[in-house]
Design a protein around this motif. Structure first.
Motif, PDB file in Angstrom:
ATOM      1  N   GLY A 195      16.557  68.106  34.165  1.00 31.87           N
ATOM      2  CA  GLY A 195      17.307  66.864  34.278  1.00 31.87           C
ATOM      3  C   GLY A 195      18.782  67.089  34.008  1.00 31.87           C
ATOM      4  O   GLY A 195      19.194  68.135  33.487  1.00 31.87           O
ATOM      5  N   HIS A 196      19.600  66.100  34.327  1.00 29.06           N
ATOM      6  CA  HIS A 196      21.046  66.233  34.163  1.00 29.06           C
ATOM      7  C   HIS A 196      21.443  66.583  32.729  1.00 29.06           C
ATOM      8  O   HIS A 196      22.286  67.481  32.528  1.00 29.06           O
ATOM      9  CB  HIS A 196      21.738  64.945  34.618  1.00 29.06           C
ATOM     10  CG  HIS A 196      23.226  65.046  34.648  1.00 29.06           C
ATOM     11  ND1 HIS A 196      23.998  64.851  33.534  1.00 29.06           N
ATOM     12  CD2 HIS A 196      24.085  65.344  35.660  1.00 29.06           C
ATOM     13  CE1 HIS A 196      25.278  65.018  33.843  1.00 29.06           C
ATOM     14  NE2 HIS A 196      25.361  65.312  35.122  1.00 29.06           N
ATOM     15  N   PRO A 197      20.865  65.926  31.697  1.00 23.68           N
ATOM     16  CA  PRO A 197      21.263  66.295  30.333  1.00 23.68           C
ATOM     17  C   PRO A 197      20.944  67.753  29.998  1.00 23.68           C
ATOM     18  O   PRO A 197      21.743  68.439  29.357  1.00 23.68           O
ATOM     19  CB  PRO A 197      20.449  65.338  29.451  1.00 23.68           C
ATOM     20  CG  PRO A 197      20.103  64.190  30.340  1.00 23.68           C
ATOM     21  CD  PRO A 197      19.919  64.794  31.702  1.00 23.68           C
ATOM     22  N   GLY A 198      19.764  68.218  30.440  1.00 21.80           N
ATOM     23  CA  GLY A 198      19.376  69.591  30.149  1.00 21.80           C
ATOM     24  C   GLY A 198      20.239  70.604  30.869  1.00 21.80           C
ATOM     25  O   GLY A 198      20.623  71.633  30.298  1.00 21.80           O
ATOM     26  N   LEU A 199      20.569  70.321  32.127  1.00 24.06           N
ATOM     27  CA  LEU A 199      21.427  71.231  32.884  1.00 24.06           C
ATOM     28  C   LEU A 199      22.846  71.240  32.317  1.00 24.06           C
ATOM     29  O   LEU A 199      23.484  72.291  32.243  1.00 24.06           O
ATOM     30  CB  LEU A 199      21.428  70.829  34.365  1.00 24.06           C
ATOM     31  CG  LEU A 199      20.090  71.049  35.083  1.00 24.06           C
ATOM     32  CD1 LEU A 199      20.071  70.320  36.425  1.00 24.06           C
ATOM     33  CD2 LEU A 199      19.820  72.544  35.281  1.00 24.06           C
ATOM     34  N   SER A 200      23.321  70.078  31.905  1.00 25.98           N
ATOM     35  CA  SER A 200      24.649  70.011  31.277  1.00 25.98           C
ATOM     36  C   SER A 200      24.652  70.764  29.957  1.00 25.98           C
ATOM     37  O   SER A 200      25.624  71.456  29.616  1.00 25.98           O
ATOM     38  CB  SER A 200      25.046  68.552  31.047  1.00 25.98           C
ATOM     39  OG  SER A 200      25.141  67.848  32.275  1.00 25.98           O
TER      40      SER A 200
END
Length: 298
Positions: A195-200
């Motif tokens: 997800g976006h938070p994990g990739l960020s």
């Protein structure tokens, strides 16, 4: 008889919920068509006609968000929040409107003394996240860390992992605690890696590892699935950055060239990769420094 009555009540509740969802989708369609006034009016009407406080909040919140981002700004959004007469729903809606504020001191002035723990959990997560963001932007590391941790504990889905990622950034950028920051980033990557938070958080983690010159760990973090599109391009380009920092110019160029071939690479990332490749090729062509010639008579 009691069983029949219970079934009838459940059926009625289900029908009302279905009507609510249909009305909410209809209002969202107005927004999708850029008919913001109609969308705001529809959501306000839904909220004012609901008896369930959670549904009221959901509808008025959507109207306030739409106004904040598309029609009237923060002042209009806060006016819309006044439709919620029951607390803490009204305060939670104001917190939603403050998510994009530049006046972080106003958020602290309004919410600093509020104990969100007494709110319903989903509302508390909004309050904690918005106050944490204000503390973070005002460089109050302790306040931000406390609230991001609380937000992580009571939030759901992506909001939960966004809060954990920001907790890591708080420890890294405001509290100078790289060990705790790394633990937060790694937990976020492990549990929300796609997800976006994990990739960020993965980007944050790699930057931290590079700053510590832990290049092998950085490459290990970047190994595996890069999820396609712009994220694949960004993470592959980061591999190039790591290799370049290690002095491995050939490997760095290969990674940057791979990033350029990814479908969905963004223009700014494309230019960044092309510039990096050009600079690395120039460095590779430069002859090694010659030893200084011995001066005659010396």
């Amino acid at each position: 008889m009691k069983t029949i009555l219970a079934c009838l009540i459940c059926a009625c509740c289900g029908a009302l919920y279905a009507d609510f969802e249909a009305d909410m989708l209809a209002a969202a369609q107005f927004q999708n068509e850029n008919k913001y006034d109609e969308a705001i009016a529809a959501w306000i009407n839904i909220g004012n006609s609901c008896s369930d406080p959670d549904q009221q909040f959901e509808a008025i919140r959507k109207a306030a968000e739409c106004a904040r981002l598309n029609k009237g700004g923060e002042a209009r959004a806060l006016e819309i929040c006044a439709n919620l007469k029951t607390e803490p729903y009204g305060q939670a809606c104001r917190a939603v409107a403050y998510q994009w504020t530049a006046a972080h001191s106003n958020v602290i002035a309004e919410f600093e003394g509020i104990d969100f723990a007494g709110w319903p959990e989903e509302l508390a997560s909004v309050g904690y996240r918005v106050r944490a963001q204000a503390y973070y932007n005002l460089k109050n590391g302790r306040g931000a860390a406390h609230d991001y941790l609380k937000a992580f504990q009571c939030s759901r889905h992506f909001d939960k992992w966004t809060s954990l990622r920001m907790l890591g950034n708080t420890y890294l950028n405001l509290l100078g605690d790289e060990i705790t920051a790394e633990a937060c980033f790694r937990k976020c990557v492990a549990d929300c890696g796609g997800g976006h938070p994990g990739l960020s958080a993965k980007v944050d983690l790699v930057n931290l590892l590079m700053a510590q010159k832990r290049y092998a760990d950085a490459l290990k973090c970047l190994a595996g699935d890069k999820h396609g599109g712009s994220w694949e391009a960004n993470l592959t380009a980061m591999e190039g950055k790591v290799y370049a920092a290690m002095g491995k110019k050939a490997e760095a160029i290969v990674s940057y060239e791979k990033a350029l071939k990814v479908h969905g690479i963004q223009t700014n990332k494309q230019k960044e990769c092309e510039k990096a490749i050009a600079e690395l090729k120039v460095i590779a062509l430069q002859p090694p420094d010659e030893p200084a010639k011995k001066q005659p008579g010396k």
